[in-house]
Enzyme design. Structure first.
Site, PDB file in Angstrom:
ATOM      1  N   HIS A 240      96.975  51.102  64.314  1.00  0.00           N
ATOM      2  CA  HIS A 240      96.464  51.896  65.444  1.00  0.00           C
ATOM      3  C   HIS A 240      96.542  51.104  66.764  1.00  0.00           C
ATOM      4  CE1 HIS A 240      94.486  54.557  62.498  1.00  0.00           C
ATOM      5  NE2 HIS A 240      93.870  53.508  61.982  1.00  0.00           N
TER       6      HIS A 240
HETATM    7  C1  BDR Z   1      90.428  52.845  65.629  1.00  0.00           C
HETATM    8  O1  BDR Z   1      89.104  52.607  65.152  1.00  0.00           O
HETATM    9  C2  BDR Z   1      88.974  51.285  64.697  1.00  0.00           C
HETATM   10  O2  BDR Z   1      88.485  51.284  63.400  1.00  0.00           O
HETATM   11  C3  BDR Z   1      90.337  50.647  64.804  1.00  0.00           C
HETATM   12  O3  BDR Z   1      90.230  49.308  65.253  1.00  0.00           O
HETATM   13  C4  BDR Z   1      91.082  51.495  65.802  1.00  0.00           C
HETATM   14  O4  BDR Z   1      90.890  51.047  67.116  1.00  0.00           O
HETATM   15  C5  BDR Z   1      91.133  53.765  64.659  1.00  0.00           C
HETATM   16  O5  BDR Z   1      90.448  54.965  64.524  1.00  0.00           O
END
Ligand code: BDR
Ligand code: CA
Length: 309
Positions: A240
């Site tokens: 992500h």
């Molecule tokens: C996002 O939420 C966090 O758990 C991760 O680091 C990322 O930024 C994904 O939904």
């Protein structure tokens, strides 16, 4: 080189984003700001400093930010990132550094004022710091070149990761996201629709064997990969936050389009939902660039090449 500030809630994929961004050598990091999110702020600060220490990059300064969301109670993601936020991968590293005295939101304002129209903010945690900065200094939205945000989902109804239609970063501070989306800044949202097409699998990780970050990446992603296995049947870690950095490195990884996007802050069923008005039913001016397509394979390949240098 593009001037950037990376705002993190480190976090496994935040750690990977820091490594990827710095090793790309095409971004000029003015600093890293931290925010409560995946784990409490104290842990976020410690993880961020430790990652930089492991990299030999103590020259990058860390500015501590908001310990709480604007309105709601804190939410954390221990089941994804482990009890310490980075899969206990750096337990044996004694921390040598400290965060700076200046508050993250003030550092963002000061940097944007100093580098008008040149600064890109890369936001990969809840948006609390930027919302606070915009409330304090509304001219910030004009001073910034761009704001690239990891968050939300816009077209894959029911495939959220916090609620069926909500993604963690936006859910963790939806009121802050609303302020950012309506600030007038040039905002791009790198949502789950595309980040879920960029898994770093165990096979990719094994390709890093013999390189500087192999042990860290393998260990840090352990809990995350187990979680992904249970939920998506993939032994891997969704990139992500690295993809959000990747878009600043190379625009070709993502295809975007500008639409009107708002954030739900009232309904318990949809708190934190990012609603994109694809058909312009509300007749409002487009305010957010959303991602329509991703070159997932090309991006993951670039990630692996960059961190195995
Ligand atoms: C996002 O939420 C966090 O758990 C991760 O680091 C990322 O930024 C994904 O939904
Ligand atoms: Ca994050």
């Amino acid at each position: 080189m593009k001037k950037v500030i990376l705002d993190v809630d480190t976090g496994v994929d935040d750690a990977l984003a820091i490594i990827y961004g710095l090793e790309s050598e095409v971004l000029e990091f003015l600093g890293i700001t931290t925010v409560n999110g995946n784990v409490p702020l104290e842990m976020v600060n410690r993880n961020t400093l430790k990652v930089l220490q492991m990299m030999g990059r103590k020259d990058i300064k860390v500015y501590s930010g908001a310990p709480n969301p604007l309105v709601r109670e804190r939410e954390h993601e221990y089941s994804v990132h482990g009890t310490d936020g980075i899969g206990n991968a750096l337990d044996n590293l004694a921390l040598e550094d400290e965060v700076q005295d200046q508050f993250a939101a003030d550092f963002i304002i000061e940097s944007a004022k100093k580098h008008k129209n040149e600064l890109t903010l890369i936001m990969v945690g809840p948006l609390t710091n930027l919302a606070l900065a915009l409330k304090k200094e509304p001219r910030l939205s004009e001073w910034l070149d761009e704001v690239i945000v990891m968050g939300g989902l816009v077209s894959q109804a029911g495939k959220g990761n916090k609620l069926p239609n909500s993604e963690f970063n936006i859910y963790a501070d939806a009121e802050a996201a609303k302020i950012v989306f309506h600030s007038g800044a040039e905002v791009t949202l790198v949502s789950l629709d595309v980040t879920h097409q960029t898994f770093l699998t165990i096979d990719h990780i094994e390709k890093l064997k013999g390189t500087k970050y192999y042990e860290f990446v393998k260990n840090a992603t352990g809990v995350f990969r187990k979680f992904s296995m249970q939920r998506y049947n993939i032994d891997g870690c969704a990139l992500h936050d690295p993809l959000t950095v990747g878009y600043v490195i190379n625009r070709d990884f993502l295809e975007t389009g500008k639409y009107y996007v708002d954030v739900e802050t009232v309904s318990p069923l949809g708190y934190g939902q990012t609603i994109c008005d694809f058909r312009n039913l509300w007749g409002k001016e487009p305010n957010v660039n959303i991602c329509l397509n991703v070159d997932g394979e090309g991006f993951v390949e670039h990630f692996v090449d960059t961190v195995s240098k």
